[in-house]
Design a protein around this motif. Sequence first.
Motif, mmCIF file in Angstrom:
data_model
loop_
_atom_site.group_PDB
_atom_site.id
_atom_site.type_symbol
_atom_site.label_atom_id
_atom_site.label_comp_id
_atom_site.label_asym_id
_atom_site.label_seq_id
_atom_site.Cartn_x
_atom_site.Cartn_y
_atom_site.Cartn_z
ATOM 1 N N ALA A 14 -0.823 -4.207 -0.116
ATOM 2 C CA ALA A 14 -1.620 -4.256 -1.351
ATOM 3 C C ALA A 14 -1.841 -5.695 -1.797
ATOM 4 C CB ALA A 14 -0.903 -3.457 -2.449
ATOM 5 N N VAL A 15 -0.811 -6.534 -1.719
ATOM 6 C CA VAL A 15 -0.955 -7.940 -2.101
ATOM 7 C C VAL A 15 -1.936 -8.650 -1.168
ATOM 8 C CG1 VAL A 15 0.251 -10.158 -2.225
ATOM 9 C CG2 VAL A 15 1.297 -8.102 -3.203
ATOM 10 N N THR A 16 -1.888 -8.302 0.117
ATOM 11 C CA THR A 16 -2.827 -8.911 1.064
ATOM 12 C C THR A 16 -4.264 -8.541 0.707
ATOM 13 O OG1 THR A 16 -1.168 -8.824 2.832
ATOM 14 C CG2 THR A 16 -3.475 -9.065 3.501
ATOM 15 N N CYS B 86 13.363 2.254 6.516
ATOM 16 C CA CYS B 86 14.508 2.180 5.627
ATOM 17 C C CYS B 86 15.805 1.970 6.374
ATOM 18 C CB CYS B 86 14.591 3.457 4.790
ATOM 19 S SG CYS B 86 14.683 4.960 5.786
ATOM 20 N N GLU B 87 15.782 1.879 7.717
ATOM 21 C CA GLU B 87 17.004 1.716 8.483
ATOM 22 C C GLU B 87 17.297 0.241 8.715
ATOM 23 O OE1 GLU B 87 16.441 3.884 12.028
ATOM 24 O OE2 GLU B 87 16.782 5.844 11.114
ATOM 25 N N ASN B 88 18.567 -0.125 8.706
ATOM 26 C CA ASN B 88 18.984 -1.484 8.991
ATOM 27 C C ASN B 88 19.819 -1.545 10.256
ATOM 28 O OD1 ASN B 88 17.823 -2.639 6.667
ATOM 29 N ND2 ASN B 88 19.504 -1.858 5.438
ATOM 30 N N SER B 89 19.797 -0.433 11.071
ATOM 31 C CA SER B 89 20.664 -0.352 12.233
ATOM 32 C C SER B 89 20.134 -1.154 13.406
ATOM 33 C CB SER B 89 20.828 1.114 12.651
ATOM 34 O OG SER B 89 19.569 1.684 12.938
ATOM 35 N N GLY C 248 15.577 -5.148 5.457
ATOM 36 C CA GLY C 248 14.800 -4.486 6.495
ATOM 37 C C GLY C 248 13.428 -4.082 5.993
ATOM 38 N N TYR C 249 12.733 -3.308 6.825
ATOM 39 C CA TYR C 249 11.379 -2.890 6.479
ATOM 40 C C TYR C 249 11.425 -1.611 5.650
ATOM 41 C CZ TYR C 249 9.521 -6.307 9.768
ATOM 42 O OH TYR C 249 9.195 -7.472 10.417
ATOM 43 N N GLU C 250 11.521 -1.760 4.331
ATOM 44 C CA GLU C 250 11.495 -0.618 3.429
ATOM 45 C C GLU C 250 10.047 -0.210 3.174
ATOM 46 O OE1 GLU C 250 15.365 -1.267 0.625
ATOM 47 O OE2 GLU C 250 13.599 -2.473 0.172
ATOM 48 N N PRO C 251 9.775 1.093 3.060
ATOM 49 C CA PRO C 251 8.386 1.544 2.861
ATOM 50 C C PRO C 251 7.711 0.923 1.651
ATOM 51 C CG PRO C 251 9.793 3.390 3.436
ATOM 52 C CD PRO C 251 10.701 2.212 3.251
ATOM 53 N N LYS C 252 8.413 0.879 0.516
ATOM 54 C CA LYS C 252 7.767 0.350 -0.688
ATOM 55 C C LYS C 252 7.418 -1.135 -0.542
ATOM 56 C CE LYS C 252 12.273 -0.225 -2.984
ATOM 57 N NZ LYS C 252 13.076 0.169 -4.174
#
Length: 399
Positions: free
Chosen positions: A93-95, A17-20, A82-86
């Motif tokens: 899941a889509v993969t 969840c970080e964009n730093s 960024g890489y958000e958990p959801k």
Amino acid sequence: MQGAGSRSGRVRLARPCENSSVGIQTQLRRAISVFRFVALGYPVLLGALAFETLVRPVEAALLVVVLAAWTGAVSHRYRHRGYEPKALYADLAVTAAAIAASSWALATDGVPISVGPWLAGSVLAWAAAWGRRSGAIAGAVVAAFGMVFRGGVHESTVNEAALLVLTGFVCGHLVRLGVKAEQRMREAAERNAAARERERLARDIHDSVLQVLALVQRRGTEIGGEAAELGRLAGRQEEALRALIRSESYRHPLDGQRDLRELVGRHEGADVTVAAPATPVLLPAETARQFAAAVASAVDNVREHCPASTRVWLLLEDDAEAVTVSVRDDGPGIAPGRLAEAAAEGRLGVAQSIEGRIRELGGTAAVTSAPGEGTEVEMRVPRLTAEAGGAGGDARRGR
């Protein structure tokens, strides 16, 4: 999920969840997006070559369109948020759903065609976001779905599983190394900038403050009387500033620690005797700085309130349990109740500059004095508290 703390020696990967983290991970997000679009060419090419033998050609074409749309959508989200958990869980899941759909839509005479390298896209995203362990786990999950929907365990699915797990692990490991190298480069750049700033300040101090103090000392001695005392005080401050400028301990160390022995040793002079261990007394940089500031305040109090002939003895002790600094003088001493009076009057030199700093470091400060017998200030900080304070002290002070 894989993180890191300073004590374990592992580098801390950015949380999803970080964009730093705008360096290597930003570049990785872009590279993974390009890879995923290029990898779409694999099912498109195989589907085109085997189009006439496909059992469900229309559904196969729709599947490729859906994969392309998802690739564009998730790549856009990763790039801007960024890489958000959801998003990462949805990607995995889509993969998995794409594996199940491809076994039905991309099939020739009952034999499913794999979507191939495209499956690694979500695995790479997990590895870049959370590290090698999560990358390997994501690879194992994708491989397990492949075995379930593509005929069980056989040579093709085993090879695919090995490649996916290794891809996630190796990518996560390389990200870890890259982030660690990036952090070191950033710290080195900060140290270089700090060193240049110190050199500039040293030049400015030498060209202005030191010259003025030297002039005051010389002229005060020539005039005599009260001016001579003023000159003597200016001379002491000049010595302290020169010691600060040339002290090697003022440089920012590579390991984030400072030698309290060198910081305390700055006070040694004609009227101050310093006794310290022969080996460095290393503490976290902020802890050492606050401890040294409390010691400096105790020495300054002697110079401010005691006669010029007063001598000071400064003793630094280091053992497995605590670091202790004692500042003792042979001045006139402090009358009983005087410190409480000073605090009530708003003069907080001892209460805040000494006791407050040491208390904030988790230690204790004791003042022992009697009229005509001098004063001793003993400051003691437990080792475990001092080391923990180096990591959390800034947060406690609201920095």
